[in-house]
Design an enzyme around this catalytic site. Structure first.
Site, PDB file in Angstrom:
ATOM      1  N   GLY A 561       0.959   7.921  -5.908  1.00 54.90           N
ATOM      2  CA  GLY A 561       0.563   6.580  -6.367  1.00 54.90           C
ATOM      3  C   GLY A 561       1.770   5.710  -6.555  1.00 54.90           C
ATOM      4  N   GLY A 564       4.290   7.419  -8.701  1.00 57.44           N
ATOM      5  CA  GLY A 564       5.003   8.556  -8.134  1.00 57.44           C
ATOM      6  C   GLY A 564       4.034   9.627  -7.691  1.00 57.44           C
ATOM      7  N   VAL A 566       1.735  13.094  -7.659  1.00 60.37           N
ATOM      8  CA  VAL A 566       0.851  13.754  -8.619  1.00 60.37           C
ATOM      9  C   VAL A 566       0.706  15.215  -8.211  1.00 60.37           C
ATOM     10  CG1 VAL A 566      -1.382  13.660  -9.764  1.00 60.37           C
ATOM     11  CG2 VAL A 566      -0.427  11.574  -8.795  1.00 60.37           C
ATOM     12  N   ASP A 678      -6.544  -2.894 -11.523  1.00 56.81           N
ATOM     13  CA  ASP A 678      -6.456  -2.217 -10.229  1.00 56.81           C
ATOM     14  C   ASP A 678      -7.704  -1.363 -10.000  1.00 56.81           C
ATOM     15  OD1 ASP A 678      -5.365  -1.660  -7.782  1.00 56.81           O
ATOM     16  OD2 ASP A 678      -3.961  -0.137  -8.514  1.00 56.81           O
TER      17      ASP A 678
END
Ligand SMILES: *[C@@H]1O[C@H](CO)[C@@H](O)[C@H](O)[C@H]1NC(C)=O
Ligand SMILES: *[C@@H]1O[C@H](CO)[C@@H](O)[C@H](O)[C@H]1NC(C)=O
Ligand SMILES: *[C@@H]1O[C@H](CO)[C@@H](O)[C@H](O)[C@H]1NC(C)=O
Ligand SMILES: *[C@@H]1O[C@H](CO)[C@@H](O)[C@H](O)[C@H]1NC(C)=O
Ligand SMILES: *[C@@H]1O[C@H](CO)[C@@H](O)[C@H](O)[C@H]1NC(C)=O
Ligand SMILES: *[C@@H]1O[C@H](CO)[C@@H](O)[C@H](O)[C@H]1NC(C)=O
Ligand SMILES: *[C@@H]1O[C@H](CO)[C@@H](O)[C@H](O)[C@H]1NC(C)=O
Ligand SMILES: *[C@@H]1O[C@H](CO)[C@@H](O)[C@H](O)[C@H]1NC(C)=O
Ligand SMILES: *[C@@H]1O[C@H](CO)[C@@H](O)[C@H](O)[C@H]1NC(C)=O
Length: 859
Positions: A561, A564, A566, A678
């Site tokens: 994402g 960073g 996951v 978002d």
């Protein structure tokens, strides 16, 4: 009297569109509560039982022999035996939308007392008198109104002349241009709606009229001659359909005047409004006539050829002797006599009773539903005075607004937590919740109500908002919130300090207004205090080493994402987690990281992904979430991860409903709204059993005040295709930007397409759907993988809701609470559809023995 001609070629109308059916609510009263609904054989509409919409009453069937020739909705009634004098149906509405509401009361000797000749009662729309129902008179009562809140009460009022009863209640959204005299301050009662000319059915309604208006056939007169055509006619601006306009009457023989006399409605003695519908379909010779309403000066008029036209008076008009005389007289040069295709007559519903301020009404309805309050909590909370809700008091403020100022819900057997909806009643001066089984924290903003002049009785401590009595109570907390709202960019060190004071005194509650959006440098400078408050949260703090262990040295990458990578992980107790590690290149700074931690630790809801812990070491930032093993909605829709079969429609609806509830909670459940910023299908995560949770509040920001919502567009957050165009243009961020993005999610779920299509033009999904709506064919819009196995009205309703969410004008978008209500109805429709499919294949024979549609008695 001013007449106004409306030229009316409705752009979409040549296609047979089914837009009208979206947003319909059709309630068959008196059905068993456990009977979820059915699809009517005559008109194809889905009917639901009235259980969820009304609190009281008894179910009855018509007396034997009375069912003959009745439509299915007439076969059962709900009656309201003495007890409460006013009983109301609460119909979910969208404030500002124009609706037609229809109540049908067919007596059918349901109580065996054969008392139709004496039985009568009143109908109220909101707090205002609408009509009087007489059991031996009209059976159909209709009104046009503009919704003023999220609920429109339709009330049956016992006037001492027998027990009120009702067969069906129907709500139909209308176009905003229809019936311009129907306004927020003016509802209209239907007196007549007639189609002229030859006909075989006494009533024409849905699907011939896409808005399900009932058009009664006008009895023929000796001086009239019938006209009809099979040529298609363009609808008029009220979208009266071709089917109605293809028939008309003209004058028989050599006559030149056509008179329609409408009388017998006492209400017209006061005022009326007539709408005449015309469309010419004879050859192109001149047809010109003067239109007279009673003895008023005439308006000259020529109907259009093969195109609908509506003519109406712009002011309410008094009918002499209670009779309306509509006379059409040919002019000298007219080659053809006058003609008339259809007409409608309305009388005003006088708004002479005040109504409760709509936001207060919505808030107290939410409270009523949350606690399941029955009592007499129906209709308008404060008006008319004699039916005011028990324990609720209102006051007329200086600007003539009726506000709820006091609620006494003591000893009401309430369970659960203190609702945050109480804080929405901003004029509330006192609230008595003593003598209940409530627990949990007091919503922060509650004590701030009414400038702090607010008394809250809860438990045994007296007024718990009074600082003098309760020095460590909520007042201190509110002072902190007030400070941070007023000066949100105060140095974090100060806030941190205040926070520490505050921490000591309270349990965490959802979103409070600590501003972590101060510049990064400030945060670094004050890292000691901010670090402390993180330590203070209930969430676990991990070391980087621990995370290496948990993730088996970052072995399994499960996502990527803005923040960073996951990774999948497993804690000592074997619970599964998702570990989000900040990459060195992440644009997201420490402040954003902290913002996310703070938001996540304070927001708890079953439809929001919860945070397990975090890691904050010198060079390492990480967030540890509960693991959602079902993946994200986007992958399910587009099959990227090859996740099993296509989700069926009911499952899709359940998922978006849950996501909507999570988003609604962000907007409303906290003291200050949180904007997600978002919303997209990638951020709707699913559990193993497909329960949905909204994820990624990384960009969320507590909405604080108007001045702060104007952020520069360079900082605009969000994902292309989902971004609110108005926000992109103005940079003004509100909850409605999330509503827009959520509308895109709904369209994706309905169509299975991404927000931006992969065609050459990169068509946006809203455009693609709009193009297809005009066709009226839902299967052109719906995801073809669903193979038409969905309830059509449910699908339309979702598309309709999505289109409202994506309205360009942000102020006209619905709130997430409204979206939640709409989606619940969509799901109910779909479930009723599934039930029907099941029952149709079993032994529910009664479905097939309903006589063909016979209209209710004409006036
Ligand atoms: C609904 O409930 C009634 C009793 O309230 C029961 O007699 C009936 O069988 C139930 N119907 C269904 C379809 O479950
Ligand atoms: C019901 O009342 C009407 C008059 O109001 C009467 O003509 C009729 O016979 C009565 N029917 C029964 C079953 O009592
Ligand atoms: C209703 O509002 C309109 C403007 O919004 C106004 O012109 C009209 O006079 C009002 N009608 C009544 C009955 O108050
Ligand atoms: C016009 O049509 C109506 C309804 O179909 C019928 O009753 C009537 O007799 C017709 N009038 C004439 C003059 O044919
Ligand atoms: C119509 O007018 C013509 C001539 O003007 C006449 O011959 C005829 O009888 C009239 N018809 C009727 C029904 O009055
Ligand atoms: C209706 O109005 C017309 C024109 O004003 C008039 O000639 C006619 O007599 C009126 N009819 C009735 C029944 O009042
Ligand atoms: C409310 O107060 C205003 C004046 O402040 C007054 O004009 C109005 O009539 C009042 N309304 C009601 C319903 O009492
Ligand atoms: C709240 O209600 C209880 C029970 O009815 C009553 O004893 C108490 O006095 C009320 N509190 C206030 C502030 O009116
Ligand atoms: C708070 O309680 C104290 C002590 O009972 C009382 O004297 C004071 O008037 C109260 N303050 C308010 C604002 O009600």
């Amino acid at each position: 009297m001013a007449l106004l001609v409306f030229f009316a070629a409705f752009a979409l109308s040549t296609a047979t569109h089914a837009v009208g059916q979206t947003g319909f609510l059709s309630i068959d009263c008196g059905l068993e509560r456990n009977y979820s609904g059915y699809k009517d054989n005559d008109n194809g509409l889905s009917y639901v039982s009235d259980g969820p919409y009304v609190d009281a009453g008894e179910n009855h069937k018509l007396a034997a022999g009375q069912e003959t020739d009745r439509v299915r909705t007439d076969l059962t009634v709900r009656s309201f035996p003495p007890g409460l004098l006013r009983n109301c149906y609460s119909l979910p509405t969208i404030a500002g939308t124009k609706y037609l509401v229809r109540v049908v009361s067919f007596y059918g000797n349901y109580d065996g007392t054969n008392s139709s000749s004496t039985l009568q009662f009143d109908l109220h729309l909101g707090a205002n008198y609408w009509d009087t129902v007489r059991a031996d008179g009209d059976q159909v009562y209709e009104a046009v109104f503009v919704a003023w809140a999220s609920w429109a009460p339709v009330c049956l009022v016992n006037t001492g002349q027998g027990t009120p009863f009702v067969s069906s209640v129907e709500l139909r959204p209308l176009g905003s241009d229809f019936y311009p005299t129907g306004m927020a301050n003016q509802s209209m009662r239907m007196s007549a709606r007639r189609s002229m000319g030859p006909t075989t059915s006494r009533v024409t309604s849905f699907p011939a009229d896409q808005y399900d208006r009932y058009w009664w056939a006008m009895p023929s007169e000796a001086t009239w001659a019938n006209l009809s055509t099979t040529l298609a006619i363009t609808e008029d601006s009220f979208q009266v359909s071709s089917a109605i306009l293809q028939k008309a009457v003209t004058v028989a023989g050599n006559g030149t005047t056509l008179s329609v006399i409408w009388g017998g409605d006492q209400r017209m003695l006061r005022q009326f409004m007539a709408f005449l519908h015309f469309a010419d379909f004879q050859d192109s010779q001149l047809r010109e006539f003067d239109v007279y309403f009673n003895s008023d000066s005439p308006t000259r008029f020529t109907p259009l050829y093969l195109s609908g036209n509506v003519l109406y008076n712009t002011d309410w008009y008094n009918a002499a002797n209670g009779v309306v005389n509509i006379t059409l007289a040919a002019t000298a040069r007219s080659a053809l006599p006058p003609m008339l295709n259809a007409f409608e007559i309305y009388t005003p519903i006088v708004h002479d009773t005040p109504v409760t301020f709509s936001k207060d009404f919505d808030a107290i309805m939410a409270i009523k539903h949350e606690y399941g309050v029955k009592k007499n909590w129906m209709g308008d909370p404060c008006f008319p005075n004699q039916y005011a809700w028990e324990g609720v008091k209102c006051r007329n403020t200086s600007d003539n607004v009726q506000r709820i100022i006091s609620i006494d819900m003591s000893n009401s057997n309430l369970n659960g937590v203190v609702s945050s909806n109480f804080a929405l009643l901003t004029a509330l001066e006192s609230l008595n919740l003593s003598g209940n089984q409530l627990n949990g924290p007091i919503p922060d903003s509650l004590c701030k109500n009414n400038g702090g002049q607010f008394i809250l009785s809860y438990g045994s401590g007296g007024d718990i908002c009074n600082k003098t009595i309760n020095p460590s109570g909520s007042k201190n907390r509110n002072a902190i919130i007030a400070t941070s709202v007023v000066a949100p960019v105060l140095a974090v060190a100060v806030l941190g300090l205040l926070y520490l004071i505050w921490r000591v005194k309270r349990k965490p509650n959802c979103a409070y207004a600590l501003n972590l959006y101060a510049p990064l440098t400030d945060l670094k400078n004050s890292s000691a205090s901010t670090e402390n408050h993180l330590l203070d949260t209930e969430n676990r703090r991990f070391t980087y080493e621990e995370l290496q262990e948990v993730t088996n040295n970052f072995q399994r990458l499960i996502g990527r994402g803005g923040f960073g990578n996951v990774y999948y992980g497993r804690l000592e107790n074997t619970s599964e987690v998702a570990v989000k590690i900040r990459s060195e290149y992440s644009k997201q700074g420490l402040h954003q990281f902290l913002a996310e931690v703070m938001n996540l630790t304070k927001v708890h809801h079953r439809n929001l992904v919860s945070l397990v812990g975090y890691c904050w070491e010198k060079d390492h930032l990480a967030l540890v979430y509960e693991y959602m093993s079902g993946g994200n909605l986007c992958d399910h829709l587009r099959g990227k991860t090859g996740v099993g079969d296509t989700l069926n429609w009911a499952t899709r609806l359940r998922i978006v409903l849950e996501a909507a509830q999570g988003l609604d909670y962000l907007h409303k459940g906290c003291n200050l709204p949180i904007i997600h910023r978002d919303v997209k299908t990638n951020n709707i995560l699913l559990s193993q059993n497909l329960k949905a949770k909204l994820a990624d509040f990384g960009l969320s920001k507590t909405y604080m005040s108007d001045t702060q919502t104007h952020i520069s567009t360079e900082n605009a957050a969000g994902t292309p295709g989902y971004m609110d165009p108005e926000y992109q243009l103005t940079g003004k961020l509100t909850e409605s930007s999330d509503v827009y993005s959520f509308g895109i999610v709904l369209l994706e779920v309905a169509t299975g397409e991404p927000p931006v299509l992969s065609d050459d033009d990169h068509t946006h999904i809203t455009q693609h759907v709009k193009n297809n709506i005009t066709s009226g064919n839902i299967s052109l819009i719906a995801d073809e993988r669903l193979k038409d196995s969905y309830d059509v009205s449910s699908m339309w309703k979702v598309v309709d809701t999505a289109m409202m969410c994506t309205t360009y004008d942000a102020s006209r978008r619905p709130t997430m609470s409204t979206v939640v209500i709409q989606l619940k109805e969509c799901l109910a429709l779909e479930e009723a559809h599934v039930d029907k499919d099941v029952s149709a294949s079993s032994t529910h024979d009664d479905l097939h023995h309903i006589p063909s549609k016979v209209g209710p008695l004409a006036r």
